[in-house]
Design an enzyme around this catalytic site. Sequence first.
Site, short mmCIF file in Angstrom:
data_model
loop_
_atom_site.label_atom_id
_atom_site.label_comp_id
_atom_site.label_asym_id
_atom_site.label_seq_id
_atom_site.Cartn_x
_atom_site.Cartn_y
_atom_site.Cartn_z
N ARG A 1 0.84 -1.19 0.00
CA ARG A 1 0.00 0.00 0.00
C ARG A 1 0.88 1.24 0.00
NH1 ARG A 1 -2.06 1.15 4.26
NH2 ARG A 1 -1.42 -0.50 5.68
N TYR B 1 -0.95 -3.32 -7.26
CA TYR B 1 -0.77 -4.26 -6.14
C TYR B 1 -1.79 -4.06 -5.03
CZ TYR B 1 2.05 -7.52 -3.37
OH TYR B 1 2.50 -8.62 -2.68
N GLY C 1 -3.92 -3.52 -1.82
CA GLY C 1 -4.91 -2.53 -1.40
C GLY C 1 -4.98 -1.30 -2.29
N LYS D 1 -9.49 -2.09 1.25
CA LYS D 1 -9.19 -0.96 2.14
C LYS D 1 -9.90 0.31 1.67
CE LYS D 1 -6.32 -3.45 4.58
NZ LYS D 1 -6.68 -3.90 5.93
N HIS E 1 -11.58 -2.20 11.08
CA HIS E 1 -10.44 -3.02 10.69
C HIS E 1 -10.31 -4.17 11.70
CE1 HIS E 1 -5.83 -3.04 9.73
NE2 HIS E 1 -6.47 -3.92 9.00
N SER F 1 -1.19 -3.41 11.83
CA SER F 1 -0.49 -4.36 10.97
C SER F 1 0.62 -5.07 11.76
CB SER F 1 0.14 -3.65 9.77
OG SER F 1 -0.84 -2.96 9.08
N ALA F 2 0.95 -6.28 11.35
CA ALA F 2 2.05 -7.08 11.91
C ALA F 2 1.81 -7.51 13.36
CB ALA F 2 3.38 -6.33 11.80
N CYS F 3 0.55 -7.69 13.74
CA CYS F 3 0.24 -8.21 15.08
C CYS F 3 -0.41 -9.60 15.01
CB CYS F 3 -0.68 -7.25 15.82
SG CYS F 3 0.16 -5.74 16.35
N LYS G 1 -3.15 -10.77 12.99
CA LYS G 1 -4.62 -10.82 12.95
C LYS G 1 -5.13 -12.09 12.28
CE LYS G 1 -7.49 -7.37 11.56
NZ LYS G 1 -7.32 -6.34 10.53
N ASN H 1 -3.60 -14.87 11.98
CA ASN H 1 -3.30 -16.02 12.85
C ASN H 1 -4.36 -16.17 13.94
OD1 ASN H 1 -0.99 -16.12 11.34
ND2 ASN H 1 0.37 -15.41 12.97
N ASP I 1 -10.05 -9.58 8.53
CA ASP I 1 -9.51 -8.22 8.35
C ASP I 1 -10.53 -7.10 8.55
OD1 ASP I 1 -7.25 -6.60 7.75
OD2 ASP I 1 -8.00 -6.26 5.73
N ASN J 1 6.21 -8.37 2.12
CA ASN J 1 4.76 -8.19 1.94
C ASN J 1 4.24 -9.11 0.83
OD1 ASN J 1 2.28 -6.92 2.66
ND2 ASN J 1 2.42 -5.58 0.87
N ARG K 1 2.12 -12.01 -0.68
CA ARG K 1 0.73 -12.27 -0.27
C ARG K 1 0.18 -13.53 -0.90
NH1 ARG K 1 -1.71 -8.83 3.64
NH2 ARG K 1 -0.11 -7.28 3.97
N ARG L 1 1.54 -4.07 19.59
CA ARG L 1 2.83 -4.69 19.94
C ARG L 1 3.50 -3.83 20.99
NH1 ARG L 1 6.23 -8.29 17.07
NH2 ARG L 1 4.90 -9.32 15.57
O1 O2Y Z 1 0.02 -4.38 0.87
C1 O2Y Z 1 -1.19 -4.37 0.67
O2 O2Y Z 1 -1.68 -3.77 -0.26
C2 O2Y Z 1 -2.05 -5.11 1.55
S1 O2Y Z 1 -2.23 -4.48 3.13
C3 O2Y Z 1 -3.31 -5.56 3.95
C4 O2Y Z 1 -3.77 -6.70 3.31
C5 O2Y Z 1 -4.62 -7.54 3.96
C6 O2Y Z 1 -5.04 -7.23 5.22
N1 O2Y Z 1 -4.60 -6.12 5.85
C7 O2Y Z 1 -3.74 -5.30 5.26
C8 O2Y Z 1 -3.31 -4.10 6.07
O3 O2Y Z 1 -2.42 -3.36 5.70
O4 O2Y Z 1 -3.93 -3.89 7.13
MN MN Z 2 -5.63 -5.15 7.47
#
Ligand code: O2Y
Ligand code: MN
Length: 603
Positions: A71, A214, A216, A223, A243, A266-268, A270, A272, A291, A384, A386, A417
């Site tokens: 993003r 790519y 989002g 998003k 979210h 992000s990176a926590c 979710k 999982n 999400d 990132n 996917r 975090r």
């Molecule tokens: O990098 C992207 O475009 C995706 S970002 C994303 C994708 C799935 C779920 N959450 C996110 C996020 O950034 O919160």
């Molecule tokens: Mn997300």
Amino acid sequence: MSNSPTNHAKLNAWVKEIADLVEPANIYWADGSKAEYDQMIKILVDAGLATPLKKRPNSFLFRSDPSDVARAESRTFIASQNKDDAGPYNNWINPAELKEKMRAVYKGCMKGRTMYVIPFSMGPIGSPIAKIGVEISDSPYVVVNMQIMTRVGTKVLEVLGTDGEFIPCLHSVGKPLAEGQTDGGKWPCEPDVEKKYISHFPEERTIWSFGSGYGGNALLGKKCLALRIASIAARDEGWLAEHMLILKMTREADNKFKYIAAAFPSACGKTNLAMLIPTIPGWKVECIGDDIAWMKIRDGKLYAINPEAGFFGVGPGTSMHSNPNAMLSIKENTIFSNAALTEDGDIWWEGIGYDAPGKLIDWKGREWIQDKNNKDQEPSAHANARFTVPARQCPVIAPEWEDPNGVPIDAILFGGRRASVIPLIHQAKSWNHGVFIGSIAGSEITGAALDLKVGSVRRDPMAMVPFCGYHMGDYLKHWVEVGKNISEENQPKFFFVNWFRKKDGKFMWPGFGENSRVLKWVFEQCDGSGKAVDTPIGLMPEPSSIDRPSDVSEETLKELLAVDIEGWKAEIKDVRENHYAKLEPKLPKELAAELDAIEKRLG
Ligand code: O2Y
Ligand code: MN
């Protein structure tokens, strides 16, 4: 519009207006069929953009341009009429100015390409909570991903009828083709970041995206629509677009279940948590979404749907240890983006749980051999990278995940975090206290950031900072207002969790499936069977109320559940000076009162 399958005059007029602007070679209306999916994939494979994976039936690997991997936050705009409506966290730009700039880049941008018209529903088609969008895109990669992530096609046009409401979403990769020119196997996009735009026009409820293919930035249902534009619709219509994952937790002994929504930056982990396998016997977790949650009040209760139909999950770090259900979901019918490719036709990424099997092709298309002695080796997959996979393939998808009326939410979790101060779990004592704990969520800065020092907390209220389409102060006020429309006994209970406490550089809590022990206490608090003690920061379990994992000592659990009074005083000072101050003059008085109250309780 000669090949249009609909008599929706406004939609046909919009498609014609855009076609006149972008000048495509052809126009194709997506019907959402399997044949169409296969046809798009064939186009992409023939163009050298997709690699079929021998090891995973009907699965394909894409490699994007290195400039187009995530993003583009700095190029994401909220173009409201008034700057003040966008608030301190959004990039604001005058809508007329932005439209002029974007019309110039859109002019002729689809030359030599097909313009795809993709009608899609966010939420089960026809659900009273669902919303319809139509994405125009020049990317067949977007068509196949949208087919997985949303409900696409003819049925959506049927629900739309001749005058139904839809959200126009315009997307172009920004790479017109000259006569006879092809992409030559190269991911098409606009590599100059300054020429990428992910724009939202809140008053018109319209999305214009240019230059990126790519995630989002390009799959506009996720998003852009389901969070940024939906958050505005939700404010105006009295509901919540969040979210949040949604999970169902069942106590097998009496078959009682609770629905839990959870927001994390992000990176926590979710995804999982959304599909976790409990380590405590007698409990089951099923997934409704990983999400996004759309929540509306019905019969005095808060009901949630997952507006999406698939998962767009992060590859690296996903393994049979961290998320077995995600790994089982992606065995087939999956699109991979920016993973590494193995010699025998499979994908691989860092943290997949086993060594790279021989020589790989990395996400940039280069030969890559794992060197475990070289700590500086570039990763083979992009961080990132996917997977895009239908939600129905998840082994623990809940049977009611597509219930058009949604599921009643019993508990809402917030988290971040945090290496210190914030305990494993605490519970808010009221709706407004719940909004307060959600409003101060955030994660510690681990790497260099433009405006914050390492170790300081980047606040991310309700994990919505990148996704709220309007002023964060107004958004928090909206949360307070929604609570007034739900009676206290029907309100979900609010919790704050922190799986990431550290001591001597090591995590104190094992996380993953063991988080079920914390969810069990959440369940019991909703059920009325939990035991809690009152503390200055809220309700908390006594250490004996949490089933302790074997690798966590009694002392560690006690520490995880202690209130660090001095740490919290510093936390509150930071909230007041560095976070809430930014929201003035729109900080809701109810949250200012919560801040004063907790400060007083801390003494
Ligand atoms: O990098 C992207 O475009 C995706 S970002 C994303 C994708 C799935 C779920 N959450 C996110 C996020 O950034 O919160
Ligand atoms: Mn997300």
